[in-house]
Motif scaffolding. Sequence first.
Motif, mmCIF file in Angstrom:
data_model
loop_
_atom_site.group_PDB
_atom_site.id
_atom_site.type_symbol
_atom_site.label_atom_id
_atom_site.label_comp_id
_atom_site.label_asym_id
_atom_site.label_seq_id
_atom_site.Cartn_x
_atom_site.Cartn_y
_atom_site.Cartn_z
ATOM 1 N N GLY A 521 15.526 -37.823 25.893
ATOM 2 C CA GLY A 521 15.343 -38.647 27.080
ATOM 3 C C GLY A 521 15.309 -40.130 26.777
ATOM 4 N N ASN A 522 14.828 -40.907 27.736
ATOM 5 C CA ASN A 522 14.822 -42.363 27.633
ATOM 6 C C ASN A 522 13.585 -42.839 26.887
ATOM 7 O OD1 ASN A 522 17.104 -42.240 29.261
ATOM 8 N ND2 ASN A 522 15.929 -42.503 31.143
ATOM 9 N N PRO A 523 13.736 -43.589 25.816
ATOM 10 C CA PRO A 523 12.579 -44.034 25.031
ATOM 11 C C PRO A 523 11.761 -45.080 25.776
ATOM 12 C CG PRO A 523 14.572 -45.057 24.216
ATOM 13 C CD PRO A 523 15.006 -44.060 25.259
ATOM 14 N N PRO A 524 10.533 -45.371 25.313
ATOM 15 C CA PRO A 524 9.665 -46.307 26.029
ATOM 16 C C PRO A 524 10.229 -47.716 26.197
ATOM 17 C CG PRO A 524 8.372 -44.981 24.513
ATOM 18 C CD PRO A 524 9.815 -44.670 24.228
ATOM 19 N N ASP A 525 11.163 -48.130 25.342
ATOM 20 C CA ASP A 525 11.700 -49.488 25.490
ATOM 21 C C ASP A 525 12.890 -49.550 26.443
ATOM 22 O OD1 ASP A 525 13.636 -48.261 23.970
ATOM 23 O OD2 ASP A 525 13.790 -49.864 22.489
ATOM 24 N N HIS A 526 13.275 -48.417 27.035
ATOM 25 C CA HIS A 526 14.473 -48.383 27.878
ATOM 26 C C HIS A 526 14.326 -49.270 29.115
ATOM 27 C CE1 HIS A 526 18.078 -46.900 29.763
ATOM 28 N NE2 HIS A 526 17.426 -46.318 30.755
ATOM 29 N N LEU A 527 13.275 -49.064 29.878
ATOM 30 C CA LEU A 527 13.138 -49.808 31.132
ATOM 31 C C LEU A 527 12.777 -51.273 30.930
ATOM 32 C CD1 LEU A 527 11.606 -46.914 33.200
ATOM 33 C CD2 LEU A 527 13.854 -47.940 33.501
ATOM 34 N N PHE A 631 2.435 -56.811 45.772
ATOM 35 C CA PHE A 631 2.378 -55.683 44.851
ATOM 36 C C PHE A 631 2.846 -56.155 43.476
ATOM 37 C CE2 PHE A 631 2.804 -54.062 49.088
ATOM 38 C CZ PHE A 631 1.897 -53.018 49.134
ATOM 39 N N LEU A 632 2.166 -55.663 42.462
ATOM 40 C CA LEU A 632 2.469 -56.083 41.088
ATOM 41 C C LEU A 632 2.776 -54.862 40.239
ATOM 42 C CD1 LEU A 632 0.701 -58.723 38.907
ATOM 43 C CD2 LEU A 632 0.886 -56.381 38.028
ATOM 44 N N GLY A 633 3.781 -55.006 39.379
ATOM 45 C CA GLY A 633 4.100 -53.977 38.401
ATOM 46 C C GLY A 633 4.274 -54.603 37.032
ATOM 47 N N SER A 634 3.700 -53.973 36.032
ATOM 48 C CA SER A 634 3.832 -54.451 34.655
ATOM 49 C C SER A 634 4.093 -53.256 33.765
ATOM 50 C CB SER A 634 2.551 -55.173 34.222
ATOM 51 O OG SER A 634 2.689 -55.711 32.913
ATOM 52 N N ILE A 635 5.108 -53.340 32.899
ATOM 53 C CA ILE A 635 5.437 -52.230 32.007
ATOM 54 C C ILE A 635 5.636 -52.752 30.587
ATOM 55 C CG2 ILE A 635 6.508 -50.911 33.866
ATOM 56 C CD1 ILE A 635 9.249 -51.634 32.703
ATOM 57 N N THR A 636 5.437 -51.864 29.610
ATOM 58 C CA THR A 636 5.628 -52.227 28.213
ATOM 59 C C THR A 636 6.407 -51.140 27.499
ATOM 60 O OG1 THR A 636 4.503 -52.886 26.160
ATOM 61 C CG2 THR A 636 3.437 -51.196 27.479
ATOM 62 N N ASP A 637 6.856 -51.463 26.302
ATOM 63 C CA ASP A 637 7.549 -50.492 25.463
ATOM 64 C C ASP A 637 6.530 -49.641 24.715
ATOM 65 O OD1 ASP A 637 6.545 -52.295 23.612
ATOM 66 O OD2 ASP A 637 8.503 -52.928 22.849
ATOM 67 N N GLU A 638 6.818 -49.225 23.513
ATOM 68 C CA GLU A 638 5.902 -48.364 22.765
ATOM 69 C C GLU A 638 4.674 -49.097 22.235
ATOM 70 O OE1 GLU A 638 8.820 -50.090 19.831
ATOM 71 O OE2 GLU A 638 8.891 -49.288 21.878
ATOM 72 N N ASN A 639 4.638 -50.412 22.431
ATOM 73 C CA ASN A 639 3.520 -51.221 21.940
ATOM 74 C C ASN A 639 2.515 -51.501 23.050
ATOM 75 O OD1 ASN A 639 4.587 -51.745 19.212
ATOM 76 N ND2 ASN A 639 6.194 -52.829 20.323
ATOM 77 N N PRO A 640 1.199 -51.360 22.759
ATOM 78 C CA PRO A 640 0.192 -51.732 23.763
ATOM 79 C C PRO A 640 0.165 -53.239 23.943
ATOM 80 C CG PRO A 640 -0.867 -51.229 21.678
ATOM 81 C CD PRO A 640 0.587 -50.899 21.495
ATOM 82 N N ARG A 641 -0.217 -53.699 25.130
ATOM 83 C CA ARG A 641 -0.253 -55.141 25.382
ATOM 84 C C ARG A 641 -1.385 -55.464 26.341
ATOM 85 N NH1 ARG A 641 4.549 -56.912 23.168
ATOM 86 N NH2 ARG A 641 6.175 -55.296 23.149
ATOM 87 N N THR A 642 -1.877 -56.675 26.237
ATOM 88 C CA THR A 642 -2.879 -57.182 27.166
ATOM 89 C C THR A 642 -2.409 -58.534 27.701
ATOM 90 O OG1 THR A 642 -4.126 -58.220 25.351
ATOM 91 C CG2 THR A 642 -4.802 -56.000 26.040
ATOM 92 N N PHE A 643 -2.627 -58.759 28.994
ATOM 93 C CA PHE A 643 -2.266 -60.014 29.646
ATOM 94 C C PHE A 643 -3.402 -60.441 30.557
ATOM 95 C CE2 PHE A 643 1.768 -57.439 29.764
ATOM 96 C CZ PHE A 643 2.404 -58.069 28.694
ATOM 97 N N SER A 644 -3.538 -61.734 30.748
ATOM 98 C CA SER A 644 -4.362 -62.274 31.814
ATOM 99 C C SER A 644 -3.423 -62.890 32.836
ATOM 100 C CB SER A 644 -5.346 -63.324 31.288
ATOM 101 O OG SER A 644 -6.150 -63.810 32.339
ATOM 102 N N ILE A 645 -3.456 -62.358 34.065
ATOM 103 C CA ILE A 645 -2.508 -62.762 35.100
ATOM 104 C C ILE A 645 -3.210 -63.632 36.130
ATOM 105 C CG2 ILE A 645 -0.958 -61.948 36.906
ATOM 106 C CD1 ILE A 645 -0.019 -61.262 34.112
ATOM 107 N N SER A 646 -2.734 -64.862 36.286
ATOM 108 C CA SER A 646 -3.241 -65.715 37.352
ATOM 109 C C SER A 646 -2.796 -65.169 38.701
ATOM 110 C CB SER A 646 -2.736 -67.149 37.178
ATOM 111 O OG SER A 646 -3.046 -67.928 38.318
#
Length: 708
Positions: A521-527, A631-646
């Motif tokens: 199938g489609n790997p985590p970095d596909h989208l 509405f907000l959408g945030s996606i990542t690849d196989e790596n975990p990530r943290t963001f602070s969104i204004s």
Amino acid sequence: MKRIGLCIIALASIISSSCSNKDESLQLLSPDENIALSFFLTENGRPGYMVQHKSTTVIDTSFLGFNLKGTESLVLDLKILSTERATVNETWQMPWGEQVDVKNHYNQLVVHLEEQTPNRRRLDIHFRVFDDGLGFRYHFPEQDQMKEVIVLDEYTDFNLTGDHETWWIPGDWDIYEHLYSQTKFTEIDALSKRNHPALAQTSIPENAVNTPVTLRTENGLHLSFHEAALWDYSGMTLKVDKEKLLFQSELVGSKNHDYKVKRTLPFSTPWRTIQIAEKATDLIDSKLIVNLNEPNKIGDVSWFIPMKYTGVWWEMHLGKSSWDYGMTLNDKGEWEDTGKAHGRHGATTENVKRFIDFSAANNIGGVLVEGWNTGWERWIGFEDREGIFDFVTPYPDYDLEELARYAKEKGVEIIMHHETSAATGTYDKQMDAAYTLMQKYGMHTVKSGYVGKIIPKGEYHHGQYMVNHYNRAIVKAADYQVAVNAHEPIKATGIRRTYPNAISREGLRGQEFNAWAPDGGNPPDHLPTVAFTRMLAGPIDYTPGIFNIKLEPYKDKNQVNTTLAQQLALYVVIYSPIQMAADLVEHYENQPGLQFIKDVGVDWKQTKVINGEVGDFVTITREEKNTGNWFLGSITDENPRTFSISLDFLEPNTKYKARIYADAEDAHWNDNPTALKIEELEVDQNGSIDLKLAPGGGVAISFMKSQQ
């Protein structure tokens, strides 16, 4: 379609036709003067161009021209007859889209060329330079010297200035359903993808890439190459010259003749486009592709309402049910119910009513039904597929009239499905009848499919023959107030501006690969890659919303390689005016994440891309038209990530209830994909929100205006 503040300034600047060819050059700047295009003729009359961004060359000396059948190539001995300049600064409105208002601001240069040979053939080149890139196209004007052009090859060069990082799929003449590779330009090897086990119709004749193709320079500048306004022409791939660091146009051909394009004069080619962005996010913000298309030609399209939909689709990919009913073909070539049907047919009246009821109860406007019409018994594996589908005759267990009545009673629209099996002659003959049936039952949206080798044999999905077929279907559908969502399509090139009933299309490796592809199938970095490549071309029918991530009990060797939170975030990240809640309705039962699907919009007043890097992550927020909800959408690849969104995108002096659908602490796309955490906060534009994305994960947030 309304236009606002139209300001067109003609700067007619005529250059004498007696000018010498030697060292002739012309410059065209973007409105903000950050991009400079230089057109030139060499001493032997060969046309070319260069592009600079803030004084740095991004496209080096690149040449233009044609190899034509039955006559000399049109590449040398040209001179400038005259030029025309203009500035356009307008704002037009999308009837549906990522935003309402679209700014269209560019400077234009038209160069009129003529051969110095006795042929005296004439060719015009139109350049438009925007703040976010440029487009150029060839125009063959009416002339006594030529009545028809037969193009063997188009020589359009894009000469790169370095071995850039490149996100690419192979230059396939039939499909775009490949995984993206990330390599240096000199490491592109499209031919290695030729025999992909899940892509039986793959045709990759040489080392080339499909567009859009996105690159990043060593200095962090982003480039994306594509085309706009593809009409009556062959689709363009880009051939790779590793030694010269050069892309060159390679048009899709045919086995039925030795040319790529045949046209009578006058005509214009599609625009060749280069998006230029200092940040990856600016690529998504760009509206260059739609701006290079003509304005709306069909007028009011209020009969199409952007919507979410469910459908009889995913269950067939899982193997729970089948498209075919189990009929047999008698000696007269007619389909018969012999009473021996296998009992696994998915498109039954009873099953479709389940989807209608679910949709009506959950703010979902449509139900797609695949496998409703006769002929599915023979659509795969048969070379002669002409005549197997008729697009008006349902199977015995599918009561079309009753379902149309029931759906209308429930406030839901049936989405028609036309799988052509790539038998274009059959579909061409039956389009009117098929669209008439839809009109009779108040159906305004069709999903079309073109699985298999094109019939007539020898044509490819992306050649001139099929470009004309796909576009003919869209134009004809408009006459019946039908909107088209094409699968196995030609690439999106912005024609949704001209024909807004071209609402969405596939044109990528979609969700179904997660259910049946033998490579996992489609790997985590596909989208996170798709958002900066394929999505730049236009809306994508990706079919998100799979809650049963592990696909149990149907597919024990496959799964969706995202978390549940990412499946929710995709409704915002991957844009389409139709968005499917693709899972089986029983998998949404007692699932709190369903609330986001019920709430999320599909038609937007404005869009803001918060952050992102190609192939890594992206965060997008969109304001719903007419409600003021965000509405907000945030996606990542196989790596975990943290963001602070204004939250400064929210309306001033307004309180919102933020409902956050996030990955739980132990969520992971493979190890624990359905772990979902839901939190509610009251927020305003002065605050911020911390996002924590698990590997292969995401965050979806609804910002609903609080009652004052």
